[in-house]
Design an enzyme around this catalytic site. Sequence first.
Site, short mmCIF file in Angstrom:
data_model
loop_
_atom_site.label_atom_id
_atom_site.label_comp_id
_atom_site.label_asym_id
_atom_site.label_seq_id
_atom_site.Cartn_x
_atom_site.Cartn_y
_atom_site.Cartn_z
N GLY A 39 0.85 -1.32 0.18
CA GLY A 39 -0.04 -0.09 0.09
C GLY A 39 0.99 1.33 -0.05
N PHE A 43 1.15 9.99 3.33
CA PHE A 43 2.38 10.25 4.15
C PHE A 43 3.25 8.93 4.43
CE2 PHE A 43 -1.29 12.84 5.56
CZ PHE A 43 -0.70 14.15 5.31
N VAL A 45 4.70 4.82 2.89
CA VAL A 45 4.31 3.26 2.37
C VAL A 45 4.51 2.01 3.22
CG1 VAL A 45 6.81 3.14 1.76
CG2 VAL A 45 5.41 1.77 0.36
N ASP A 158 -10.43 10.78 7.74
CA ASP A 158 -10.30 10.42 6.39
C ASP A 158 -10.90 8.95 6.30
OD1 ASP A 158 -9.49 10.45 3.62
OD2 ASP A 158 -7.47 9.51 4.13
#
Length: 404
Positions: A39, A43, A45, A158
């Site tokens: 993914g 901000f 990985v 989010d």
Amino acid sequence: CSCYYIANKIVASHITQCLHSLLHVLQARNRMEPDRPIGYGAFGVVWSVTDPRDGRKVALKKMPNVFQNLVSCKRVFRELRMLCFFKHDNVLSALDILQPPQIDCFEEIYVITELMQSDLHKVIVSPQPLTTDHIKVFLYQILRGLKYLHSAGILHRDIKPGNLLVNSNCLLKICDFGLARVEEPDPSRHMTQEVVTQYYRAPEVLMGSRHYGSAIDVWSVGCIFAELLGRRILFQAQSPIQQLDLITDLLGTPPLSAMASACEGARAHILRGPHKPPSLSVLYMLSDGATHEAVHLLCRMLVFDPAKRISGSDALSHPYLDEGRLRYHTCMCQCCYSVPSGRVYTRDFEPPADRNFSHSYDNSLLSVWQGKELIHHFITEHQQGKRVPLCINPQSAAFKTFIR
């Protein structure tokens, strides 16, 4: 459970070429190497890795560019502290943090979390059918985790299908707290509007409200609920203005009282357009699963006025979720257990956080170097008394791919 097929099929289709993991031990410190990427976010990985201490597959999140500026430093420290604070089955938390180098070389942070097999976005867009039971148990877990976050005073900001991780047994965890922050009780304190992926953004944020609360997360969950029912994004617009128009097409023109906190431009845009009546009956056409109970709960979440929108805690009491609660606590949760005489259920099916998340350090951070010292000390202190600390093997080919 058919989700086992869903998750494994999705994961298999997105796996890149596996990199062989080599285990190294150097001066009583284990070196960890990435296996494959799983993914990418705004901000950081995330990679799948093998913990050399026990051979367990876990997820490794890299937080880069931590110390570029003071805002980034505060954001990363907040997320790091949240991941270590969380103790809930439906919220992703930190299992460990990799040992940092000397403070002069300290530039990025690596956090280990539980490895999940897929996310809800991949499940929704897959061709595999989703039953009503799946939708109920997914929605129950989302709201259960959200109640925990809100009771700790945390806004996620989010919530979207890609930030809801799922396993083959349908277990769900809320993740990605890069935009999360503590709820601001003072309405005079301004909050950023650069939050929430547009398709799941609440009307008050779209209309430029300078202050908002936990209701923005509930709106996002309502959008996801509709997406689970219809297998398509409910409000899919090209711009925030068009997004607002799609919302009013469904809910109708809001009254002036619902736009009290909106900016003048957004209010004028609504008022100069034609009056729209609500058309909530179209929600029944999302799918066969859009029953009266489902649409009733959906309409309580998708309310234009945040003051009248149902809370996450109250949504859990809706009759639609009774079957999801029963299924989750009968065979999925860790808070209940089975004995020879039957199932022993916990007293509180949806427990709140035992305390509020503290953010008192925010105002005390005045420089990037001070933040670096504080984060370095936090990680070192967090590792005290734990297992042999881990570090990255910087010479491996996998790591060189990882840092790129």
